[in-house]
Scaffold this active site. Sequence first.
Site, PDB file in Angstrom:
ATOM      1  N   LYS A 252      39.873  38.703  32.537  1.00  0.00           N
ATOM      2  CA  LYS A 252      39.883  37.466  33.328  1.00  0.00           C
ATOM      3  C   LYS A 252      38.737  37.486  34.359  1.00  0.00           C
ATOM      4  CE  LYS A 252      44.238  38.166  34.444  1.00  0.00           C
ATOM      5  NZ  LYS A 252      44.508  39.328  33.576  1.00  0.00           N
ATOM      6  N   THR A 253      38.650  38.600  35.091  1.00  0.00           N
ATOM      7  CA  THR A 253      37.573  38.705  36.082  1.00  0.00           C
ATOM      8  C   THR A 253      36.221  38.685  35.378  1.00  0.00           C
ATOM      9  OG1 THR A 253      39.080  40.185  37.246  1.00  0.00           O
ATOM     10  CG2 THR A 253      36.821  40.077  38.067  1.00  0.00           C
TER      11      THR A 253
ATOM     12  N   ASP B  89      42.142  35.926  42.357  1.00  0.00           N
ATOM     13  CA  ASP B  89      42.942  36.775  41.480  1.00  0.00           C
ATOM     14  C   ASP B  89      44.414  36.647  41.892  1.00  0.00           C
ATOM     15  OD1 ASP B  89      43.276  38.527  39.446  1.00  0.00           O
ATOM     16  OD2 ASP B  89      42.441  40.274  40.455  1.00  0.00           O
TER      17      ASP B  89
ATOM     18  N   THR C 149      48.561  36.946  36.012  1.00  0.00           N
ATOM     19  CA  THR C 149      49.254  37.659  34.944  1.00  0.00           C
ATOM     20  C   THR C 149      50.595  36.980  34.661  1.00  0.00           C
ATOM     21  OG1 THR C 149      50.089  39.088  36.694  1.00  0.00           O
ATOM     22  CG2 THR C 149      48.262  39.934  35.394  1.00  0.00           C
TER      23      THR C 149
ATOM     24  N   ARG D  34      40.193  47.405  29.399  1.00  0.00           N
ATOM     25  CA  ARG D  34      40.164  48.281  30.581  1.00  0.00           C
ATOM     26  C   ARG D  34      40.685  49.670  30.230  1.00  0.00           C
ATOM     27  NH1 ARG D  34      42.909  45.969  35.217  1.00  0.00           N
ATOM     28  NH2 ARG D  34      40.928  45.003  35.741  1.00  0.00           N
TER      29      ARG D  34
END
Length: 366
Positions: free
Chosen positions: A92-93, A137, A186, A245
Site C-alpha cells: 500500500k505504501t 496509513d 488493513t 515484506r
Amino acid sequence: MARQKVIGGDPADSGSGGGGKSLPPGPPSGDFAGGFVPDDRQFDEELRPQRLADVIGQRKVVNRVRIMLDAAIKRAEPLGHLLLDGPPGLGKTTIAMVLAREMGTECQITSGPVLKAPKDLLPYLTNASGGSFLFIDEIHRLPPAVEEFIYPVMEDFRVDIVLGEGLSARTINMALKPFTIIGATTRSGLLTAPLRDRFTFREHLDFYEERELVEIIVRNGRKLRTSINEETAHNIAIRARGTPRKANNLLRWARDYATIHHDQGEINGEIIQAALEMLEIDHLGLEAMDRRYLQTLVTVFSGGPAGLQAIGHTMNVAPDTLEDEIEPFLLRCGFIQRTPRGRVITAAGVEHLGGAAGGRDGRRLF
Ligand code: ADP
C-alpha cells in the site's frame, strides 16, 4: 523510525537506489511521537519499487491506477482521493510512493493513530502543495473528531476552524490547494461510510502468488548484491505468507546467515534450509507465534470457539496484532475458522500442529 519524510517526485529519477528528494520540511516532529516504532520499514526503502513498471504483481490494481494517473497528468489535475486496503506488507505504501513519483509530486506521510486531534492534521494540510499527496496509513484509526475535520478537506479543500468557545465561538474557513489524500487500511470494514464515500477510488490489494514472490526475491537479491537462483527463491517464496515484506525480510535473513556462516554472497538451497530452520519457520511459512496461537486454541480453549480478546489475553498479544498479522495467514491455510461464536481450529490446523511438534509419527515440519 518515524516515517514523516516527504518523498519527492522527480520523474527523471527512475530506477533503483534513490529514495527521492526531501521536499517541504515535514510537520512538527512531535506529531510522530509514538507513531512508528523502529522496524523493518527503514530497510524497506532500498527494496521498494520506484516506478509503476517495477511493481510486480497486483496487475489489475496497477492497470487501473495507471489509468487514473495518466488521466490526472493529462488533465493537469490532482489525482482523486484513493483508498488502498489489504493486509500489512502487500504494497500500500509502495503504491502511494510510486504514484507520487510518477506524478512528479511530493508525498507527506502520517498515520491515523498519531493524528489525535484536528490540530495535528493542520500542519500537513497547510504544507500540502497543489497536486501533492498526503498518505495516511491506518486511516481506520483516525479519531472521530479528526475524521469530521477531514470531510470538508476531501470534498472542498477547505478547513473549518472553530475559534473561541461558547457564545463567542466562531468558525473561519481556510481554503487549501487541491491535493490528494491516499488512505491505507488493513481494515476497510472499520471505516465509516461517510469517510469511505469521500474516496474517489478504492483499491484492494490481495496476497501475492508464489511466482510473483519468486520474481521479487530474485530481483531484490540482485539489489542486495546476493546471488540466489529461482529454486532457492522459491523456497523463500513458499514461506513468505503471500507478502513481499515477508519475502524481503527472509531474504535479508538468509543473506546475513550466508555472510556469517559461509562467508559468501550466494544463497543456495542448503543455506536457505539452515537459515529458515534457525528462524523456526516451518515448510508452510508458519512461525513460532502462529503455532502458539494454534496451540493456545487447542490447550486452553479445547479447539474453540474462542473470542479474539480471550485468545489475545491468554497469549499476551494485542488482539489487533492477532487479527492483522496472525489470523489472515492461518485463515488462508485453512487452519482456523472465524465463526460468529469465535475462532475454531480446523482438523488441518490440528494435524499441522501435531506434525510441527514432532507429533505421533515424529515427523518434523521444519
Ligand atoms: P504496506 O504499506 O501494504 O504495509 P509496503 O508498501 O510497505 O506494504 O510494502 C512492504 C515492502 O514490500 C516494500 O518495502 C517493498 O520492498 C515490497 N513490495 C511491496 N509491494 C511490492 C511489489 N508489488 N513488488 C515488489 N516489491 C514490493
